[in-house]
Scaffold this active site. Sequence first.
Site, PDB file in Angstrom:
ATOM      1  N   ASN A 198       0.859  -1.189   0.000  1.00 22.58           N
ATOM      2  CA  ASN A 198       0.000   0.000   0.000  1.00 22.58           C
ATOM      3  C   ASN A 198       0.895   1.239   0.000  1.00 22.58           C
ATOM      4  O   ASN A 198       1.485   1.582   1.018  1.00 22.58           O
ATOM      5  CB  ASN A 198      -0.893  -0.021   1.250  1.00 22.58           C
ATOM      6  CG  ASN A 198      -1.742   1.230   1.354  1.00 22.58           C
ATOM      7  OD1 ASN A 198      -1.839   2.005   0.407  1.00 22.58           O
ATOM      8  ND2 ASN A 198      -2.363   1.415   2.511  1.00 22.58           N
ATOM      9  N   LYS A 256       0.039   4.303  -0.352  1.00 20.16           N
ATOM     10  CA  LYS A 256      -0.627   5.477   0.248  1.00 20.16           C
ATOM     11  C   LYS A 256      -0.344   6.736  -0.595  1.00 20.16           C
ATOM     12  O   LYS A 256      -0.194   6.639  -1.801  1.00 20.16           O
ATOM     13  CB  LYS A 256      -0.180   5.670   1.701  1.00 20.16           C
ATOM     14  CG  LYS A 256      -0.251   4.377   2.516  1.00 20.16           C
ATOM     15  CD  LYS A 256      -0.071   4.624   3.974  1.00 20.16           C
ATOM     16  CE  LYS A 256       0.045   3.286   4.698  1.00 20.16           C
ATOM     17  NZ  LYS A 256       0.001   3.425   6.123  1.00 20.16           N
ATOM     18  N   HIS A 261      -9.399   0.810   4.640  1.00 20.38           N
ATOM     19  CA  HIS A 261      -8.130   0.989   5.363  1.00 20.38           C
ATOM     20  C   HIS A 261      -8.391   1.891   6.576  1.00 20.38           C
ATOM     21  O   HIS A 261      -9.201   2.819   6.504  1.00 20.38           O
ATOM     22  CB  HIS A 261      -7.086   1.615   4.439  1.00 20.38           C
ATOM     23  CG  HIS A 261      -5.721   1.609   5.044  1.00 20.38           C
ATOM     24  ND1 HIS A 261      -5.331   2.544   5.974  1.00 20.38           N
ATOM     25  CD2 HIS A 261      -4.683   0.764   4.893  1.00 20.38           C
ATOM     26  CE1 HIS A 261      -4.098   2.275   6.355  1.00 20.38           C
ATOM     27  NE2 HIS A 261      -3.673   1.194   5.709  1.00 20.38           N
ATOM     28  N   GLU A 313      -6.884   4.292   7.775  1.00 21.90           N
ATOM     29  CA  GLU A 313      -6.722   5.739   7.520  1.00 21.90           C
ATOM     30  C   GLU A 313      -7.957   6.313   6.836  1.00 21.90           C
ATOM     31  O   GLU A 313      -8.335   7.460   7.080  1.00 21.90           O
ATOM     32  CB  GLU A 313      -5.453   5.976   6.674  1.00 21.90           C
ATOM     33  CG  GLU A 313      -4.203   5.747   7.519  1.00 21.90           C
ATOM     34  CD  GLU A 313      -3.005   5.217   6.754  1.00 21.90           C
ATOM     35  OE1 GLU A 313      -2.987   5.293   5.513  1.00 21.90           O
ATOM     36  OE2 GLU A 313      -2.079   4.713   7.411  1.00 21.90           O
ATOM     37  N   GLU A 351      -5.333  -5.435  10.282  1.00 21.89           N
ATOM     38  CA  GLU A 351      -4.332  -4.401  10.518  1.00 21.89           C
ATOM     39  C   GLU A 351      -4.625  -3.694  11.837  1.00 21.89           C
ATOM     40  O   GLU A 351      -5.458  -2.775  11.881  1.00 21.89           O
ATOM     41  CB  GLU A 351      -4.365  -3.373   9.386  1.00 21.89           C
ATOM     42  CG  GLU A 351      -4.074  -3.958   8.023  1.00 21.89           C
ATOM     43  CD  GLU A 351      -3.467  -2.917   7.102  1.00 21.89           C
ATOM     44  OE1 GLU A 351      -2.342  -3.127   6.661  1.00 21.89           O
ATOM     45  OE2 GLU A 351      -4.107  -1.886   6.866  1.00 21.89           O
ATOM     46  N   GLY A 355       2.340   1.968  10.708  1.00 19.75           N
ATOM     47  CA  GLY A 355       3.255   3.101  10.580  1.00 19.75           C
ATOM     48  C   GLY A 355       3.894   3.524  11.896  1.00 19.75           C
ATOM     49  O   GLY A 355       4.501   4.587  11.973  1.00 19.75           O
ATOM     50  N   SER A 415       3.488  -2.426  10.327  1.00 20.14           N
ATOM     51  CA  SER A 415       4.933  -2.442  10.545  1.00 20.14           C
ATOM     52  C   SER A 415       5.579  -3.783  10.202  1.00 20.14           C
ATOM     53  O   SER A 415       6.524  -4.215  10.877  1.00 20.14           O
ATOM     54  CB  SER A 415       5.260  -2.021  11.984  1.00 20.14           C
ATOM     55  OG  SER A 415       4.791  -0.698  12.209  1.00 20.14           O
TER      56      SER A 415
HETATM   57  C1  PEP Z   1      -0.741  -0.113   6.070  1.00 18.15           C
HETATM   58  O1  PEP Z   1      -0.947   1.093   6.078  1.00 18.15           O
HETATM   59  O2  PEP Z   1      -1.545  -0.871   5.495  1.00 18.15           O
HETATM   60  C2  PEP Z   1       0.447  -0.599   6.756  1.00 18.15           C
HETATM   61  C3  PEP Z   1       0.472  -1.849   7.098  1.00 18.15           C
HETATM   62  O3  PEP Z   1       1.435   0.320   7.001  1.00 18.15           O
HETATM   63  P1  PEP Z   1       2.882   0.032   7.667  1.00 18.15           P
HETATM   64  O4  PEP Z   1       3.395  -1.259   7.051  1.00 18.15           O
HETATM   65  O5  PEP Z   1       3.720   1.198   7.277  1.00 18.15           O
HETATM   66  O6  PEP Z   1       2.666  -0.112   9.119  1.00 18.15           O
END
Ligand code: PEP
Length: 256
Positions: free
Chosen positions: A9, A11, A98, A100, A170, A176, A216
């Site tokens: 992703n 973003k 997601h 966000e 997630e 993040g 992460s």
């Molecule tokens: C995400 O936003 O789907 C995600 C998993 O981000 P990150 O790997 O940066 O934590």
Amino acid sequence: MRRRIVAGNWKMNTTYAEAMELVDGLKASLTEEVVGETGVIITPPALYLSDVVGALVDNEYIAVAAQNVHEKDSGAYTGEISAPMLASMDLDAVIIGHSERRQYFGETNESCKVKIEQSLNNELAAIYCIGETLEERKSGAFMDIILKQCAEGLEGFIAEDMDNIILAYEPVWAIGTGEVATPEQAQEVHAGIRAWLTERFDAETAENVTVLYGGSCKPGNAAELFAQPDIDGGLIGGASLKAEDFTAIIAARTNA
Ligand code: PEP
């Protein structure tokens, strides 16, 4: 047979030049040995989708997805992109719900359900994201919240639809932040989701649905996460922006 998938992703990151460079890097590093049976998906910013699809036309390993889709087919919705539009650009999938988008753009389980319907109606696979906030984890009620997201987002779908729906667990507190769920914490939730799928659909469907972990996930922790029996791959944010790191995560999935 459950598909093993690693999806990136991107973003709201990369300039056009950086995006195309990243695609070139992935084309070079994703060999048959690295990819094996792993499904690879990238989700660049919407503006670049057309050129990314074009750049990958002769590439057999990398599928392309959008980061969002609107609930309607067309109309007076300034700035939005519909599922028929995405399908007409030869996209393969869409990320839906997601955290966000839930946090900053008011998406709900109900709007996600409509977006999943729109995707499936237009032959796009849906990657449906679910997961709890830190507060919800601390409260101990996180599994109830995750299963509510599953129940409401997947309301009305039948077992056959699940062939085209990928779930991505997630935990919001791990996205993040550099704080990753332990393999045991993630496995516990994935197993809970699969138990719910068994009850909601049937055992065969539950066994076949791909459930990704995101939060992460990096080259250094991917292998231990993917070694868990109910973790079928990853939805990767930050580490998907470097060809080397994303390739290493794909290799970890292939070799798990
Ligand atoms: C995400 O936003 O789907 C995600 C998993 O981000 P990150 O790997 O940066 O934590």
